[in-house]
Structure formats: C-alpha cells, structure tokens
Design an enzyme around this catalytic site. Structure first.
Site, PDB file in Angstrom:
ATOM      1  N   CYS A 110      12.025 -21.384 -26.744  1.00 16.12           N
ATOM      2  CA  CYS A 110      11.009 -22.369 -27.155  1.00 16.12           C
ATOM      3  C   CYS A 110      10.864 -22.484 -28.678  1.00 16.12           C
ATOM      4  CB  CYS A 110       9.661 -22.021 -26.537  1.00 16.12           C
ATOM      5  SG  CYS A 110       9.746 -21.741 -24.768  1.00 16.12           S
ATOM      6  N   HIS A 141       3.723 -25.456 -30.037  1.00 17.97           N
ATOM      7  CA  HIS A 141       4.490 -25.424 -28.793  1.00 17.97           C
ATOM      8  C   HIS A 141       3.514 -25.557 -27.619  1.00 17.97           C
ATOM      9  CE1 HIS A 141       7.236 -24.510 -25.704  1.00 17.97           C
ATOM     10  NE2 HIS A 141       6.784 -23.300 -25.457  1.00 17.97           N
ATOM     11  N   ASN A 186       5.528 -27.321 -20.026  1.00 19.43           N
ATOM     12  CA  ASN A 186       6.273 -26.629 -21.077  1.00 19.43           C
ATOM     13  C   ASN A 186       7.742 -27.064 -21.022  1.00 19.43           C
ATOM     14  OD1 ASN A 186       7.674 -24.796 -22.659  1.00 19.43           O
ATOM     15  ND2 ASN A 186       6.624 -22.981 -21.852  1.00 19.43           N
TER      16      ASN A 186
HETATM   17  N1  COA Z   1      -1.328 -20.808  -8.378  1.00 24.18           N
HETATM   18  C1  COA Z   1      -2.263 -19.977  -7.899  1.00 24.18           C
HETATM   19  N2  COA Z   1      -2.356 -18.701  -8.296  1.00 24.18           N
HETATM   20  C2  COA Z   1      -1.463 -18.260  -9.172  1.00 24.18           C
HETATM   21  C3  COA Z   1      -0.456 -19.071  -9.715  1.00 24.18           C
HETATM   22  C4  COA Z   1      -0.406 -20.405  -9.271  1.00 24.18           C
HETATM   23  N3  COA Z   1       0.512 -21.278  -9.694  1.00 24.18           N
HETATM   24  N4  COA Z   1       0.280 -18.355 -10.582  1.00 24.18           N
HETATM   25  C5  COA Z   1      -0.245 -17.128 -10.598  1.00 24.18           C
HETATM   26  N5  COA Z   1      -1.288 -17.056  -9.757  1.00 24.18           N
HETATM   27  C6  COA Z   1      -2.128 -15.918  -9.416  1.00 24.18           C
HETATM   28  C7  COA Z   1      -1.398 -14.617  -9.609  1.00 24.18           C
HETATM   29  O1  COA Z   1      -0.588 -14.323  -8.472  1.00 24.18           O
HETATM   30  C8  COA Z   1      -2.544 -13.654  -9.747  1.00 24.18           C
HETATM   31  O2  COA Z   1      -3.031 -13.335  -8.496  1.00 24.18           O
HETATM   32  P1  COA Z   1      -3.296 -11.830  -8.083  1.00 24.18           P
HETATM   33  O3  COA Z   1      -4.358 -11.367  -9.033  1.00 24.18           O
HETATM   34  O4  COA Z   1      -3.729 -11.958  -6.678  1.00 24.18           O
HETATM   35  O5  COA Z   1      -1.980 -11.142  -8.273  1.00 24.18           O
HETATM   36  C9  COA Z   1      -3.609 -14.480 -10.476  1.00 24.18           C
HETATM   37  O6  COA Z   1      -3.216 -15.855 -10.315  1.00 24.18           O
HETATM   38  C10 COA Z   1      -3.712 -14.187 -11.940  1.00 24.18           C
HETATM   39  O7  COA Z   1      -2.404 -14.150 -12.470  1.00 24.18           O
HETATM   40  P2  COA Z   1      -2.134 -14.020 -14.006  1.00 24.18           P
HETATM   41  O8  COA Z   1      -0.676 -13.978 -14.263  1.00 24.18           O
HETATM   42  O9  COA Z   1      -2.983 -12.902 -14.568  1.00 24.18           O
HETATM   43  O10 COA Z   1      -2.746 -15.408 -14.476  1.00 24.18           O
HETATM   44  P3  COA Z   1      -3.018 -15.895 -15.939  1.00 24.18           P
HETATM   45  O11 COA Z   1      -4.405 -16.310 -16.086  1.00 24.18           O
HETATM   46  O12 COA Z   1      -2.436 -14.957 -16.957  1.00 24.18           O
HETATM   47  O13 COA Z   1      -2.147 -17.221 -15.990  1.00 24.18           O
HETATM   48  C11 COA Z   1      -0.035 -17.974 -16.809  1.00 24.18           C
HETATM   49  C12 COA Z   1      -0.757 -17.162 -15.754  1.00 24.18           C
HETATM   50  C13 COA Z   1       1.450 -17.908 -16.524  1.00 24.18           C
HETATM   51  C14 COA Z   1      -0.503 -19.406 -16.729  1.00 24.18           C
HETATM   52  C15 COA Z   1      -0.360 -17.390 -18.207  1.00 24.18           C
HETATM   53  O14 COA Z   1      -0.189 -15.997 -18.189  1.00 24.18           O
HETATM   54  C16 COA Z   1       0.490 -17.950 -19.285  1.00 24.18           C
HETATM   55  O15 COA Z   1       0.409 -19.112 -19.604  1.00 24.18           O
HETATM   56  N6  COA Z   1       1.298 -17.101 -19.938  1.00 24.18           N
HETATM   57  C17 COA Z   1       2.123 -17.508 -21.012  1.00 24.18           C
HETATM   58  C18 COA Z   1       3.277 -18.238 -20.444  1.00 24.18           C
HETATM   59  C19 COA Z   1       4.137 -18.844 -21.478  1.00 24.18           C
HETATM   60  O16 COA Z   1       3.700 -19.185 -22.521  1.00 24.18           O
HETATM   61  N7  COA Z   1       5.403 -18.974 -21.122  1.00 24.18           N
HETATM   62  C20 COA Z   1       6.374 -19.664 -21.839  1.00 24.18           C
HETATM   63  C21 COA Z   1       6.773 -19.002 -23.064  1.00 24.18           C
HETATM   64  S1  COA Z   1       7.500 -20.196 -24.043  1.00 24.18           S
END
Ligand code: COA
Length: 328
Positions: free
Chosen positions: A114, A253, A283
């Site tokens: 990215c 980004h 993204n």
């Molecule tokens: N729908 C419903 N629930 C979901 C889900 C979805 N699409 N994706 C994850 N969950 C659930 C998880 O399974 C977890 O459940 P659990 O507690 O029962 O295991 C819960 O939501 C929380 O997961 P978590 O990973 O802690 O959520 P979060 O608030 O951190 O959000 C992201 C997840 C991926 C949106 C967030 O971490 C993020 O944006 N990270 C950065 C990603 C990024 O920038 N990536 C690209 C780099 S360029």
C-alpha cells in the site's frame, strides 16, 4: 542547481462492477452494519472476468498523460507499483510501455504494497531532480479481488480494485517538497500471501488450501498504521520545512476510516481537509492514494499552490509520505 520535480498530470480508473456490503451478508457471517461501523466501507469495485491490472493501469495512465499534455514518447520511465501484476513475468510496466507507445521509457514494477505509490513517487523525484530524466509515469494499480479469500470475513470485505497514475516532471514553481519512505520487515507476517512464489510454488495443495490469498493480522496492522501515519506525515512535513498548520489537504491511504480519523486527529487536521473515498472503493492498496489524489484534484479540493500531504502504510511492513506543493 537541482531541478524541481512536480506532479504535472493525474488520472484514475476503477472497474464498473460495484460490490456492496449486502453481497457479503449472503456469502458469510457478516453485516452491512459491522462493515460500515468497523471500516467505513459501503462498497468496492471488482474487475470483470478477463480483465487484469494492466487494463486498469492503461486507462489511468492515459488520463494522466493527457492531463500532463505530454506525448507518450516523451516519457523517460514508467514505474508501476502493484502486488497483483497480470503475471509475475513480464512486468505490468512493460505491458503499459507497449500499449501506451512510450517507446523511449525504461519500465519496471515495484513491490511495496500500500505504500508503493509513494515509493514510486520518491524514485521518480530523484531522477527528475538529478536531471537524468524529464517525465516519469508513476502508477499504483491493484486487482485485490484476485487475491482475496471470499471465505475469510476478516479480509474479504476490505479490499477493492482500481488504478491511479501521475506524471512527474520538471516544474518551475512548487512541486514535490519532500518524500520519506521506510520499512520494518520484522512485521512481514502481519500481511502475507504464502504461496505462488519461490518458497511455495503453486501446487494443487496450495490452491486447495487457499494459500494464494491474502491473510492479515488486523489488530496488529491497525496499531502500526495509526502510529505510522502520524509519524511519517510529521517527518515529511518537517523535511519540507513546514508545520502541520501549513498543510492545506491530506490524502491518506484508505484502509479504515477509523485509522484515517485517528491520524488526522493526531495531526490536528479537521476532517474537511482530509480526502475520504474508502466508502466507495474500500482498500485498493497502492491504487488508493493516487485515485484519491486524482479525485480530490478533479473535485477542486486540491488547488494550485496547496501543500498536500500524501501518506500510506502497508504490507512488508512499509510506509511512505510526501509533501507536494500542488502545481496543476
Ligand atoms: N464481519 C463480522 N465480524 C467480523 C468481521 C466481519 N467482516 N471481521 C472480523 N469480525 C469479528 C472478528 O471475528 C472478531 O470476533 P471474535 O471477537 O468473536 O473473534 C471481532 O469481529 C473483532 O475482530 P477484530 O479483528 O478485533 O476487529 P477490529 O475492530 O480490529 O476490526 C479490521 C478489524 C480488520 C477492520 C481492523 O483491524 C483493521 O482495519 N485493521 C487494519 C487493516 C489494514 O489496514 N489493512 C491493510 C493494510 S494496508
């Protein structure tokens, strides 16, 4: 005396097909509500069957070249940032070079996920400033739908396809005032695709296990992103001899609206000065920044003379930022 490098043309292209959050409600345990509140994404674009990265890149590049008013033959170099090339050989940049008729351009792809567009812009700036080249096309293109695991709700909802391009050339006034790029390979496991390279070449087993698709440790990337977006922006602003209050517009980004808002807050920037299109595209990795920059310019949000910060982070881990005094 050093030449001044600036952005002299921009363009972008996204595929036609829109995939909204309700699509995912039908194929996995998720909801529009979860995706919207946790990420800010409402829909993303997906390429049609038979379409590839170079097709999107070509259209974005054509628009950028037209807006720069140079001819393809005047390009000295083409740099394409992508983690989703048409194939591992030849490079997307060589396909573009041929299709554009950029017969005088050297061409190569770079891989910095990215942050790749900012890496490309940084490389281009050096060649212009040292006088070796006059016009360089930098493209960020991704077809992330091809490496997305549609059985993994933690990643499937996040990514989209698109391409953005900029022509970097010599300018009299303004231009690219600073660039800053960095990496921390110790975080390489946070975002990865296991198979399809030399460590694990494609096999029936690798395909059956979905190992050609991206995996991510979301919370680790989240923490890294919020910290790095602020840190990298500040470094680029200081290198440019400016302060955060001198910044007219911020093009971050687009990975998660919560990351964008947190980094803007840390920089003391009002969200009115921040470009957001994650709701429409998700993204798009290295395409996110150039698409956002192109749209912000065309919508009149970035004007000639504005100090614009672009900043990105991504797999590797990598990061990059730049301050551009807009010359278009
Ligand atoms: N729908 C419903 N629930 C979901 C889900 C979805 N699409 N994706 C994850 N969950 C659930 C998880 O399974 C977890 O459940 P659990 O507690 O029962 O295991 C819960 O939501 C929380 O997961 P978590 O990973 O802690 O959520 P979060 O608030 O951190 O959000 C992201 C997840 C991926 C949106 C967030 O971490 C993020 O944006 N990270 C950065 C990603 C990024 O920038 N990536 C690209 C780099 S360029």
């Amino acid at each position: 005396m050093k030449n001044k490098a600036g952005i002299i043309g921009v363009g972008s292209q996204v595929p036609e097909e829109r995939v909204d959050n309700y699509y995912f409600e039908h194929i996995m345990d998720t909801s529009d509500e979860w995706i919207t509140t946790r990420t800010g994404i409402k829909e993303r674009r997906r390429i049609a069957e038979g379409e590839a990265s170079s097709d999107l890149a070509f259209n974005a590049a054509k628009k950028a070249i037209e807006s720069s008013r140079i001819k393809p033959e005047e390009l000295d170099m083409i740099i394409v940032s992508t983690i989703t090339p048409d194939s591992s050989l030849p490079s997307v940049s060589c396909i573009l070079q041929d299709k554009l008729g950029a017969v005088n351009a050297a061409a190569f792809d770079l891989s910095a996920a990215c942050s790749g567009f900012v890496y490309g812009l940084t490389v281009a700036t050096q060649f212009i400033e040292n006088g070796m080249y006059e016009n360089i096309l930098v493209v960020g293109v991704e077809t992330l739908s091809t490496i997305t695991n549609y059985e993994d709700r933690k990643t499937a909802v996040l990514f989209g396809d698109g391409a953005g391009a900029a022509v970097v050339g010599r300018v009299e006034e303004g231009g690219i005032r600073s660039t800053y790029i960095g990496a921390d390979g110790s975080g390489r496991d946070y975002l990865q695709i296991s198979a399809g390279g030399s460590r694990m070449p494609a096999s029936h087993e690798s395909v059956d296990k979905n190992l050609h698709k991206v995996t991510m440790s979301g919370s680790n990337v989240f923490k890294f992103a919020v910290r790095k977006m602020e840190e990298a922006s500040i470094i680029a602003i200081e290198k440019a001899g400016l302060a955060p209050e001198d910044i007219n517009f911020y093009v971050p980004h687009q990975a998660n609206i919560r990351i964008i808002e947190a980094s803007a807050k840390r920089l003391g920037l009002d969200m009115e000065k921040v470009y957001v299109n994650i709701d429409r595209y998700g993204n798009m990795s290295s395409a996110s920044i150039p698409v956002a920059m192109d749209e912000a310019y065309r919508e009149g949000k970035i004007k000639k003379g504005d100090n614009v910060v672009i900043v990105g982070f991504g797999g590797g881990l990598t990061w990059g930022s730049a301050v551009i005094n807009w010359s278009l």
